[in-house]
Design a protein around this motif. Structure first.
Motif, PDB file in Angstrom:
ATOM      1  N   SER A 157       0.852  -1.181   0.000  1.00  0.00           N
ATOM      2  CA  SER A 157       0.000   0.000   0.000  1.00  0.00           C
ATOM      3  C   SER A 157       0.889   1.233   0.000  1.00  0.00           C
ATOM      4  CB  SER A 157      -0.929  -0.023   1.220  1.00  0.00           C
ATOM      5  OG  SER A 157      -1.908   0.992   1.096  1.00  0.00           O
ATOM      6  N   SER A 158       0.269   2.412   0.160  1.00  0.00           N
ATOM      7  CA  SER A 158       1.042   3.656   0.150  1.00  0.00           C
ATOM      8  C   SER A 158       0.320   4.730   0.946  1.00  0.00           C
ATOM      9  CB  SER A 158       1.263   4.138  -1.291  1.00  0.00           C
ATOM     10  OG  SER A 158       2.008   5.339  -1.310  1.00  0.00           O
ATOM     11  N   TYR A 159       0.882   5.036   2.121  1.00  0.00           N
ATOM     12  CA  TYR A 159       0.347   6.111   2.960  1.00  0.00           C
ATOM     13  C   TYR A 159       1.498   6.873   3.595  1.00  0.00           C
ATOM     14  CZ  TYR A 159      -4.205   4.086   2.213  1.00  0.00           C
ATOM     15  OH  TYR A 159      -5.348   3.625   1.610  1.00  0.00           O
ATOM     16  N   THR A 160       1.315   8.175   3.771  1.00  0.00           N
ATOM     17  CA  THR A 160       2.412   9.016   4.264  1.00  0.00           C
ATOM     18  C   THR A 160       2.520   9.035   5.781  1.00  0.00           C
ATOM     19  OG1 THR A 160       0.996  11.000   4.265  1.00  0.00           O
ATOM     20  CG2 THR A 160       2.241  10.528   2.249  1.00  0.00           C
ATOM     21  N   ASN A 161       1.536   8.475   6.490  1.00  0.00           N
ATOM     22  CA  ASN A 161       1.580   8.501   7.949  1.00  0.00           C
ATOM     23  C   ASN A 161       2.328   7.317   8.543  1.00  0.00           C
ATOM     24  OD1 ASN A 161      -0.675   6.822   7.099  1.00  0.00           O
ATOM     25  ND2 ASN A 161      -1.262   6.711   9.249  1.00  0.00           N
ATOM     26  N   GLU A 162       2.867   6.458   7.692  1.00  0.00           N
ATOM     27  CA  GLU A 162       3.653   5.309   8.150  1.00  0.00           C
ATOM     28  C   GLU A 162       5.006   5.323   7.448  1.00  0.00           C
ATOM     29  OE1 GLU A 162       2.837   3.201  10.463  1.00  0.00           O
ATOM     30  OE2 GLU A 162       0.675   3.569  10.703  1.00  0.00           O
ATOM     31  N   PRO A 163       6.048   4.770   8.091  1.00  0.00           N
ATOM     32  CA  PRO A 163       7.368   4.751   7.437  1.00  0.00           C
ATOM     33  C   PRO A 163       7.361   3.853   6.206  1.00  0.00           C
ATOM     34  CG  PRO A 163       7.404   3.486   9.487  1.00  0.00           C
ATOM     35  CD  PRO A 163       6.087   4.195   9.447  1.00  0.00           C
TER      36      PRO A 163
END
Length: 369
Positions: free
Chosen positions: A201-207
């Motif tokens: 996946s791809s989210y900015t709130n996780e490293p």
């Protein structure tokens, strides 16, 4: 002569302003089983991921095997019930789940053909789990309230009994093409290995390049997802498809610019084009990671539906779309498929599940795979 040239120029402007309706051409088409319908159930997660496993069997062995979607559903419900009771009702219980739940079911219980377990007592009926899930949820709420002050261990047997009544008894041994199998030995025959599949996946709130727990209601089993930068997320999907690996997709389908009926999904640059873009080529938004994150956090993007990416097409302008196998029947969309633009996938996808060998080598290395 000048008048003639002026007329020709004016005509070209007029004709150029006409809407361009889509003309699609296949770029990549990976072999998969035919489109079928999930009917009146919320089990898209099993239909999509079972279709994915069927395509994997074709890729691995050349065999076309119609796997049972409902076998995975039947074996996942007790896990969902356990989660609901042990969390004392502070969890979601319903028909939804995610792609990794099918992989977990295959790991724990194997797989079986559709001919062995249909999941319905009358083969002529359509799937409809509304009554079954209502009965199960009412039972689970009783167990959570614990009226006897000490919960009986028989509650699990009662849940299984209800599933047997509505879906049929589970399978332990069967004959397929003249050979005897258990669900696990049948899975061995298909060459499927549950350890080969990962969710990205791809989210900015996780490293980035680390596994994380995605906080969505249907992730009852606390499955972990590998987090990638947005462009790399898409590059890995493209790499898998280009190299003959299909992809199971979890996505938001609530947008006006997604239509299972028309069979097109795109993200228009202008909001007023949301309906027009389903039938006419229109400019699309440039999707960046921050916009994707904002849409997820403001809950405009949610995990509504799982489908199966089996190829790519392009329109007459050269723009690429993913060929997405849906589970709403072959009469919907493009013979049961939805052509999803790259922009739509970048913004509205939640995650994808794929074979780890479909990943780009550098990504595999970064993820330690």
């Amino acid at each position: 002569m000048k008048k003639i040239l002026f007329s020709i120029g004016l005509l070209s402007i007029v004709y150029g302003s006409y809407a361009q309706t889509y003309e699609f051409k296949t770029i990549k088409d990976i072999e998969a089983n035919p489109v079928i319908s999930q009917d009146n159930t919320g089990t898209c997660w099993s239909f999509a991921t079972t279709s994915f496993l069927e395509a994997e069997i074709i890729r691995l062995t050349g065999k076309h095997i119609d796997l049972s979607e409902m076998y995975n559903v039947r074996n996942t419900y007790p896990k969902k019930a356990w989660n609901y009771v042990m969390r004392q009702g502070k969890a979601q219980f319903g028909e939804g789940a995610l792609a990794h739940d099918v992989i977990n079911s295959a790991r724990d219980f194997g797989v079986v053909p559709q001919s062995v377990y249909s999941g319905k007592l009358n083969s002529d009926e359509k799937y409809n789990h509304a009554e079954m899930t209502a009965v199960l949820e009412a039972m689970l709420k009783t167990y959570v309230s614990n009226p006897g002050k000490k919960l009986s261990p028989q509650w699990k047997d009662a849940i299984n009994a209800v599933l047997d009544v509505y879906m049929g008894k589970n399978v332990t041994e069967f004959t397929y093409e003249g050979k005897k199998y258990t669900p696990k030995t049948f899975m061995e025959m298909t060459k499927l290995n549950s350890n080969d599949y990962v969710t990205i996946s791809s989210y900015t709130n996780e490293p980035y390049y680390k596994p994380f727990l995605l906080d969505i209601p249907d992730n009852f089993s606390n499955g972990t997802f590998y987090n990638l930068p947005l462009d790399e997320f898409v590059q890995n999907i493209d790499n898998a498809i280009d190299n003959g690996y299909t992809v199971a997709l979890d996505s938001d389908v609530s947008e006006v610019s997604f239509s299972g009926k028309v069979g097109v999904a795109a993200i228009p640059e202008k909001e007023e084009d949301a309906k027009l873009i389903l039938t006419e080529i229109k400019p699309e938004k440039n999707i960046i990671a921050e916009y994707r994150q904002a849409e997820f956090e403001n809950m405009d993007t949610q995990d509504d539906h799982l489908m199966h990416i089996v190829g790519k097409v392009k329109d007459q302008t050269g723009k690429v779309y993913y060929k997405v196998k849906n589970s709403w029947g072959a009469k919907n969309g493009k013979d049961g498929f939805v052509y999803m633009s790259v922009s739509y996938l970048k913004l509205k996808s939640i995650s994808v599940l794929l074979h780890k060998d479909g990943l780009i080598k550098t990504t595999k290395t970064k993820l330690g795979l």
